[in-house]
Design an enzyme around this catalytic site. Structure first.
Site, PDB file in Angstrom:
ATOM      1  N   THR A 185       0.830  -1.203   0.000  1.00 27.33           N
ATOM      2  CA  THR A 185       0.000   0.000   0.000  1.00 27.33           C
ATOM      3  C   THR A 185       0.869   1.259   0.000  1.00 27.33           C
ATOM      4  O   THR A 185       1.724   1.424   0.861  1.00 27.33           O
ATOM      5  CB  THR A 185      -0.914   0.020   1.233  1.00 27.33           C
ATOM      6  N   MET A 304       0.992  -2.484   4.068  1.00 26.00           N
ATOM      7  CA  MET A 304       0.311  -3.126   5.185  1.00 26.00           C
ATOM      8  C   MET A 304       0.942  -4.477   5.505  1.00 26.00           C
ATOM      9  O   MET A 304       1.519  -5.122   4.645  1.00 26.00           O
ATOM     10  CB  MET A 304      -1.165  -3.364   4.843  1.00 26.00           C
TER      11      MET A 304
END
Length: 364
Positions: A185, A304
């Site tokens: 991410t 993440m």
């Protein structure tokens, strides 16, 4: 703690309702919904949501036009809801370059067989992105119970304390012969900032795993190739590694380092099928640790979870240089944090300093 307030933007009433249902959780609140970009801008001004889920194709004002207005007039976290077509991939990559933090595939959210997984992914992304420091709306993260998704692996004995990790300066030891980067991410924007600063004379190959669907990685590599001095391409099975070339792992396939005749080659494989991510940073790093006899520089950027940590532990045990992105520049401080807390990181630096560190290390 106040719930995270979400604005859902989609021209399809069915999709709006589907997303609203998937966002039902005690810590999440659907503040409202909008049917197109112009409606979304009005609702953002009225409701001031923490995060916006934004469709790409809409009447009157599409997702990209709306996103430009959001970032210029009232910046905040935006999660794109994207189709998995080639056109959807191009639009999503443009959205990430314009400031959207991440995306979730649109078609799969309609598949009843995978609805639970899609709901979990959507909720996790909304929680993480709403806490991103990028837009000054940081929220404390609730502690993840040990053994549950999101929990960090326990630190190794004698993990380096923060003050023991250098922030700037030369990495220790001799120059590396291979550069390997893992990200998730926030990674597309981070790579679009980092790679163009590397010169054409980069003397080593660079392997990159970025968590992305299969239809996205080739357009992403082409986009990077158009803005970089180094050559950037989607990796191919059994191709020989060349200095000054960046290889992006294809979505849905692991990218592994192998040796053939004393030279490095790439192997693409669907195995291990049990890996949480495919491609996986851990799988790539571990293959390098097992097969590369030369010095390696391994980098973990924003993302993440903890993918890459175990592989970086193995690389560090074999003498690799290791570098992790600092929390201050991460969209999500997950993967770099997990590696740091395992004590396998030589150096921590914000993204804006990394190109300089790499140029000094490779003497280019």
């Amino acid at each position: 703690m106040d719930p995270i307030r979400v604005l859902v933007v989609d021209d399809s009433p069915f999709m709006r309702k589907a997303l609203e249902r998937m966002l039902q959780a005690p810590d999440l609140q659907v503040a409202g919904s909008a049917r197109d970009g112009l409606d979304a801008l009005d609702k953002i001004r009225q409701l001031d949501p923490d995060i916006v889920t934004l469709d790409v194709e809409m009447p009157r004002l599409d997702g990209l036009g709306c996103l430009r207005r959001i970032m210029a007039e009232m910046p905040r976290a935006v999660l794109m809801v994207s189709s998995l077509t080639q056109e959807g991939a191009q639009a999503t990559l443009e959205a990430l370059a314009l400031g959207a933090l991440d995306f979730i595939p649109k078609e799969t959210s309609l598949a009843s067989t995978s609805i639970l997984q899609i709901q979990q992914d959507l909720q996790e992304k909304v929680r993480k992105l709403a806490r991103s420091p990028r837009f000054g709306r940081a929220r404390p993260a609730p502690p993840a119970p040990a053994g549950l998704p999101g929990a960090l692996p326990p630190p190794l004995p004698h993990a380096a304390p923060p003050q023991a990790v250098a922030r700037l300066g030369a990495l220790p030891g001799p120059r590396a012969d291979l550069l390997a980067i893992g990200c998730s991410t926030g990674g597309p924007k981070a790579l679009q900032d980092l790679l163009p600063a590397l010169p054409q004379s980069l003397p080593v190959p660079c392997l990159i795993v970025q968590h992305m669907p299969a239809t996205f990685t080739r357009p992403f590599a082409e986009r990077l190739n158009n803005i970089c001095q180094v050559r950037v391409k989607e990796a191919e099975h059994l191709e020989a590694l060349q200095p000054g070339c960046v290889y992006i792992a294809p979505g849905g396939m692991h990218m592994l380092y192998r040796q053939r005749g004393g030279a490095g080659i790439l192997e693409l494989s669907a195995e291990p099928a049990t890996s949480l991510h495919r491609p996986s940073v851990d799988v790539m790093f571990q293959s390098i640790a097992d097969n590369c006899p030369r010095q390696v520089l391994a980098v973990i950027l924003t993302g993440m979870g903890s993918d890459g940590t175990l592989g970086m532990v193995s690389l560090k045990a074999r003498g690799a240089h290791t570098l992790a992105e600092a929390e201050e520049s991460c969209v999500v401080y997950g993967m770099p944090r997990a590696a740091f807390e395992r004590g396998c990181v030589d150096q921590v630096a914000p993204l804006q300093d990394m190109a300089g560190i790499l140029r000094r290390h490779f003497q280019v």
